[in-house]
Design a protein around this motif. Sequence first.
Motif, PDB file in Angstrom:
ATOM      1  N   ARG A 151       0.835  -1.201   0.000  1.00 29.56           N
ATOM      2  CA  ARG A 151       0.000   0.000   0.000  1.00 29.56           C
ATOM      3  C   ARG A 151       0.870   1.251   0.000  1.00 29.56           C
ATOM      4  N   GLN A 174       2.555   1.710  -3.388  1.00 39.36           N
ATOM      5  CA  GLN A 174       1.630   2.244  -4.383  1.00 39.36           C
ATOM      6  C   GLN A 174       1.395   3.735  -4.153  1.00 39.36           C
ATOM      7  N   ASP A 220       4.419   5.581  -5.177  1.00 38.35           N
ATOM      8  CA  ASP A 220       4.821   5.262  -6.549  1.00 38.35           C
ATOM      9  C   ASP A 220       6.254   4.724  -6.584  1.00 38.35           C
TER      10      ASP A 220
END
Length: 215
Positions: free
Chosen positions: A67, A70, A73
């Motif tokens: 998480r 993400q 990035d």
Amino acid sequence: MTHTADVYWSFRSPYSYLATRRYVELTKKYDLRINQRFVYPLAIRDPDFFEKNHPNWLGYTFRDIFRVAQFMDIPLAPPNPDPIVQDVQTRKIAEEQPYIFELTRMGQAASRRGKGLEFANEVSQLIWGGTPGWNEGDHLKGAAERAAVNLDELRAEANTQPEELDAEIADNQKALEASGHWGVPTLVFEGEPFFGQDRIELAVWRMKQKGLAER
């Protein structure tokens, strides 16, 4: 005035990996020098750690690191091979560990040359960024070159001076615990620990209070 911080860090820690490129950016943006201080992962220091934790701990940790990756990035994939040989189902740590000792000693050898942060940054991107067989071929050599160190020199030092390097690594762990924490990644500035990849902004805020300026 150049400010100095210590970063305590492990090759097996995904949170260390997720923090490292931001530590590098701090040294580029601010008049800041970071001393990279390598420690052995909990799997080496406390082999029963995983077995003692709540059954949900490992599952939540994996959910959280992906998480965070993400959200930030940042490429993230399970390491292949894992720097620590461990049975994921039973959580038992294998007695034979072919990677983590040489890897951590090489990191400490890079720190001796003032390139520990750069070496950690490049190598962790191989381990955690999705490079299969990161320990094979020229992967580590290329990472060392990008960090401006010579892999053959680091490896020779790791293999000929294991006791000396392990003593330095043990001193790093003692210094980490003396700062008030025990885990990685931890940034310590003027004796104040900031544990975790989510405390970097807080550490910068404190350093700015003490005069940290942009380059």
